[in-house]
Design a protein around this motif. Sequence first.
Motif, PDB file in Angstrom:
ATOM      1  N   ASP A  74     -37.218 -69.228  55.210  1.00 21.08           N
ATOM      2  CA  ASP A  74     -36.111 -69.134  55.161  1.00 21.08           C
ATOM      3  C   ASP A  74     -34.688 -67.580  54.880  1.00 21.08           C
ATOM      4  OD1 ASP A  74     -35.998 -72.066  56.486  1.00 21.08           O
ATOM      5  OD2 ASP A  74     -35.372 -72.681  54.523  1.00 21.08           O
ATOM      6  N   LEU A  75     -35.259 -66.775  54.112  1.00 13.81           N
ATOM      7  CA  LEU A  75     -34.484 -65.591  53.981  1.00 13.81           C
ATOM      8  C   LEU A  75     -34.443 -65.327  55.260  1.00 13.81           C
ATOM      9  CD1 LEU A  75     -36.126 -64.517  50.135  1.00 13.81           C
ATOM     10  CD2 LEU A  75     -34.876 -65.609  51.262  1.00 13.81           C
ATOM     11  N   THR A  76     -33.649 -64.523  55.427  1.00 14.17           N
ATOM     12  CA  THR A  76     -33.242 -63.560  56.392  1.00 14.17           C
ATOM     13  C   THR A  76     -33.347 -62.423  56.328  1.00 14.17           C
ATOM     14  OG1 THR A  76     -31.200 -62.623  55.214  1.00 14.17           O
ATOM     15  CG2 THR A  76     -30.648 -65.032  56.421  1.00 14.17           C
ATOM     16  N   ASP A  77     -33.366 -61.561  56.987  1.00 19.05           N
ATOM     17  CA  ASP A  77     -33.321 -59.878  57.363  1.00 19.05           C
ATOM     18  C   ASP A  77     -33.146 -59.137  56.117  1.00 19.05           C
ATOM     19  OD1 ASP A  77     -35.591 -60.715  59.192  1.00 19.05           O
ATOM     20  OD2 ASP A  77     -34.703 -59.638  60.116  1.00 19.05           O
ATOM     21  N   GLU A  78     -31.998 -59.538  56.534  1.00 18.90           N
ATOM     22  CA  GLU A  78     -30.857 -58.969  54.906  1.00 18.90           C
ATOM     23  C   GLU A  78     -31.107 -59.096  53.773  1.00 18.90           C
ATOM     24  OE1 GLU A  78     -28.413 -56.139  56.661  1.00 18.90           O
ATOM     25  OE2 GLU A  78     -29.504 -56.709  58.395  1.00 18.90           O
ATOM     26  N   GLN A  79     -31.578 -60.370  53.989  1.00 19.77           N
ATOM     27  CA  GLN A  79     -32.295 -60.692  51.819  1.00 19.77           C
ATOM     28  C   GLN A  79     -33.581 -60.106  52.033  1.00 19.77           C
ATOM     29  OE1 GLN A  79     -31.627 -64.469  53.241  1.00 19.77           O
ATOM     30  NE2 GLN A  79     -30.606 -64.780  51.111  1.00 19.77           N
ATOM     31  N   LEU A  80     -34.518 -59.713  53.192  1.00 20.15           N
ATOM     32  CA  LEU A  80     -35.584 -59.205  52.443  1.00 20.15           C
ATOM     33  C   LEU A  80     -35.750 -58.205  52.245  1.00 20.15           C
ATOM     34  CD1 LEU A  80     -37.539 -61.162  55.052  1.00 20.15           C
ATOM     35  CD2 LEU A  80     -37.960 -60.996  52.472  1.00 20.15           C
ATOM     36  N   LEU A  81     -34.943 -57.240  53.016  1.00 18.97           N
ATOM     37  CA  LEU A  81     -34.104 -56.068  52.836  1.00 18.97           C
ATOM     38  C   LEU A  81     -33.757 -55.406  51.593  1.00 18.97           C
ATOM     39  CD1 LEU A  81     -33.479 -55.035  56.561  1.00 18.97           C
ATOM     40  CD2 LEU A  81     -35.434 -53.723  55.454  1.00 18.97           C
ATOM     41  N   ASP A  82     -32.794 -55.956  51.717  1.00 17.77           N
ATOM     42  CA  ASP A  82     -32.144 -56.130  50.339  1.00 17.77           C
ATOM     43  C   ASP A  82     -33.254 -56.017  49.520  1.00 17.77           C
ATOM     44  OD1 ASP A  82     -29.568 -56.622  50.678  1.00 17.77           O
ATOM     45  OD2 ASP A  82     -29.057 -58.084  50.823  1.00 17.77           O
ATOM     46  N   ALA A  83     -34.251 -57.056  49.194  1.00 17.20           N
ATOM     47  CA  ALA A  83     -35.280 -56.564  47.762  1.00 17.20           C
ATOM     48  C   ALA A  83     -36.429 -55.161  48.818  1.00 17.20           C
ATOM     49  CB  ALA A  83     -36.044 -57.672  48.169  1.00 17.20           C
ATOM     50  N   MET A  84     -36.110 -55.164  48.996  1.00 19.10           N
ATOM     51  CA  MET A  84     -37.376 -53.812  49.954  1.00 19.10           C
ATOM     52  C   MET A  84     -36.654 -52.611  48.771  1.00 19.10           C
ATOM     53  SD  MET A  84     -38.776 -55.193  53.708  1.00 19.10           S
ATOM     54  CE  MET A  84     -39.632 -54.122  53.853  1.00 19.10           C
ATOM     55  N   VAL A  85     -35.939 -52.670  49.060  1.00 15.78           N
ATOM     56  CA  VAL A  85     -34.877 -51.615  48.639  1.00 15.78           C
ATOM     57  C   VAL A  85     -34.012 -51.610  46.864  1.00 15.78           C
ATOM     58  CG1 VAL A  85     -32.092 -50.405  48.840  1.00 15.78           C
ATOM     59  CG2 VAL A  85     -33.047 -51.136  50.766  1.00 15.78           C
ATOM     60  N   ALA A  86     -34.252 -53.223  46.605  1.00 13.35           N
ATOM     61  CA  ALA A  86     -34.722 -52.600  44.622  1.00 13.35           C
ATOM     62  C   ALA A  86     -35.634 -53.034  44.857  1.00 13.35           C
ATOM     63  CB  ALA A  86     -33.754 -54.200  45.126  1.00 13.35           C
ATOM     64  N   THR A  87     -36.848 -53.043  45.469  1.00 14.79           N
ATOM     65  CA  THR A  87     -38.507 -53.423  44.809  1.00 14.79           C
ATOM     66  C   THR A  87     -38.633 -52.610  45.545  1.00 14.79           C
ATOM     67  OG1 THR A  87     -37.260 -55.226  43.716  1.00 14.79           O
ATOM     68  CG2 THR A  87     -39.819 -54.348  43.250  1.00 14.79           C
ATOM     69  N   PRO A  88     -38.762 -50.822  45.336  1.00 12.43           N
ATOM     70  CA  PRO A  88     -39.403 -50.226  46.295  1.00 12.43           C
ATOM     71  C   PRO A  88     -40.844 -51.171  46.463  1.00 12.43           C
ATOM     72  CG  PRO A  88     -38.354 -48.779  44.971  1.00 12.43           C
ATOM     73  CD  PRO A  88     -37.984 -50.164  44.822  1.00 12.43           C
ATOM     74  N   ILE A  89     -42.027 -51.483  45.642  1.00 15.94           N
ATOM     75  CA  ILE A  89     -43.758 -51.265  45.505  1.00 15.94           C
ATOM     76  C   ILE A  89     -43.240 -53.107  46.975  1.00 15.94           C
ATOM     77  CG2 ILE A  89     -42.956 -53.668  43.985  1.00 15.94           C
ATOM     78  CD1 ILE A  89     -46.628 -50.756  44.653  1.00 15.94           C
ATOM     79  N   LEU A  90     -42.552 -52.997  47.477  1.00 15.17           N
ATOM     80  CA  LEU A  90     -42.396 -53.918  48.469  1.00 15.17           C
ATOM     81  C   LEU A  90     -42.358 -53.746  49.744  1.00 15.17           C
ATOM     82  CD1 LEU A  90     -39.702 -57.061  46.990  1.00 15.17           C
ATOM     83  CD2 LEU A  90     -42.161 -56.833  46.602  1.00 15.17           C
ATOM     84  N   ILE A  91     -42.329 -52.318  49.928  1.00 21.55           N
ATOM     85  CA  ILE A  91     -42.728 -51.951  51.039  1.00 21.55           C
ATOM     86  C   ILE A  91     -44.002 -51.555  51.303  1.00 21.55           C
ATOM     87  CG2 ILE A  91     -41.384 -49.503  52.958  1.00 21.55           C
ATOM     88  CD1 ILE A  91     -39.327 -49.379  50.240  1.00 21.55           C
ATOM     89  N   ASN A  92     -43.895 -52.044  52.378  1.00 18.77           N
ATOM     90  CA  ASN A  92     -46.189 -52.164  52.966  1.00 18.77           C
ATOM     91  C   ASN A  92     -46.245 -50.601  53.158  1.00 18.77           C
ATOM     92  OD1 ASN A  92     -48.315 -52.684  53.155  1.00 18.77           O
ATOM     93  ND2 ASN A  92     -48.262 -54.311  54.642  1.00 18.77           N
ATOM     94  N   ARG A  93     -47.243 -49.646  52.973  1.00 19.59           N
ATOM     95  CA  ARG A  93     -47.197 -48.801  53.280  1.00 19.59           C
ATOM     96  C   ARG A  93     -49.035 -48.534  53.947  1.00 19.59           C
ATOM     97  NH1 ARG A  93     -48.171 -50.246  48.097  1.00 19.59           N
ATOM     98  NH2 ARG A  93     -50.103 -50.700  47.252  1.00 19.59           N
ATOM     99  N   PRO A  94     -49.100 -47.161  53.952  1.00 19.30           N
ATOM    100  CA  PRO A  94     -48.593 -46.288  54.378  1.00 19.30           C
ATOM    101  C   PRO A  94     -47.548 -45.996  55.963  1.00 19.30           C
ATOM    102  CG  PRO A  94     -50.274 -44.974  54.870  1.00 19.30           C
ATOM    103  CD  PRO A  94     -50.291 -46.975  54.563  1.00 19.30           C
ATOM    104  N   PHE A  95     -46.362 -45.661  55.286  1.00 23.90           N
ATOM    105  CA  PHE A  95     -45.388 -45.649  57.256  1.00 23.90           C
ATOM    106  C   PHE A  95     -46.162 -43.541  57.193  1.00 23.90           C
ATOM    107  CE2 PHE A  95     -43.197 -50.154  56.208  1.00 23.90           C
ATOM    108  CZ  PHE A  95     -42.800 -49.558  57.846  1.00 23.90           C
ATOM    109  N   VAL A  96     -45.524 -43.486  58.189  1.00 18.70           N
ATOM    110  CA  VAL A  96     -46.229 -42.795  59.267  1.00 18.70           C
ATOM    111  C   VAL A  96     -45.395 -42.366  60.334  1.00 18.70           C
ATOM    112  CG1 VAL A  96     -47.311 -40.460  59.901  1.00 18.70           C
ATOM    113  CG2 VAL A  96     -48.485 -42.239  58.431  1.00 18.70           C
ATOM    114  N   VAL A  97     -44.291 -41.308  60.174  1.00 19.77           N
ATOM    115  CA  VAL A  97     -43.405 -40.725  60.950  1.00 19.77           C
ATOM    116  C   VAL A  97     -43.728 -38.780  61.687  1.00 19.77           C
ATOM    117  CG1 VAL A  97     -40.504 -40.937  61.280  1.00 19.77           C
ATOM    118  CG2 VAL A  97     -40.882 -42.794  59.515  1.00 19.77           C
ATOM    119  N   THR A  98     -43.505 -39.350  62.693  1.00 17.10           N
ATOM    120  CA  THR A  98     -44.287 -38.077  63.334  1.00 17.10           C
ATOM    121  C   THR A  98     -43.068 -38.282  64.619  1.00 17.10           C
ATOM    122  OG1 THR A  98     -45.620 -39.188  65.387  1.00 17.10           O
ATOM    123  CG2 THR A  98     -45.826 -38.554  63.201  1.00 17.10           C
ATOM    124  N   PRO A  99     -42.547 -37.247  65.595  1.00 12.13           N
ATOM    125  CA  PRO A  99     -42.127 -36.954  66.724  1.00 12.13           C
ATOM    126  C   PRO A  99     -42.482 -37.841  68.043  1.00 12.13           C
ATOM    127  CG  PRO A  99     -42.505 -34.831  65.754  1.00 12.13           C
ATOM    128  CD  PRO A  99     -42.739 -35.765  65.027  1.00 12.13           C
TER     129      PRO A  99
END
Length: 108
Positions: A74-99
Amino acid sequence: MDATIYHNPACGTSRNTLALIRAAGIEPTVVEYLQEPPTREQLVAMIADAGLTVREAIREKGTPYVDLGLDNPDLTDEQLLDAMVATPILINRPFVVTPLGTRLARPS
């Protein structure tokens, strides 16, 4: 080609992905996101650009995911994002950004 990898050197998938990028002749910008986490805006953009939902971008294994109650559907995306920003280990990895686009490189 410009490439940025949001990297955790303790993660085998992240290390493999970095090695693959370098083997392709690209020296990416390496962001160790546990020391230098993306901003909320960057995180939102990476998730959207990768075509993921916020929940798909959360790492469960080896994190306080359950302890923080993030398994509650039932958690919202906003709540999940709050948790990811506060606890970066929750961000799945690795993100790769290219053009050419953004991907969560799992598997590498």
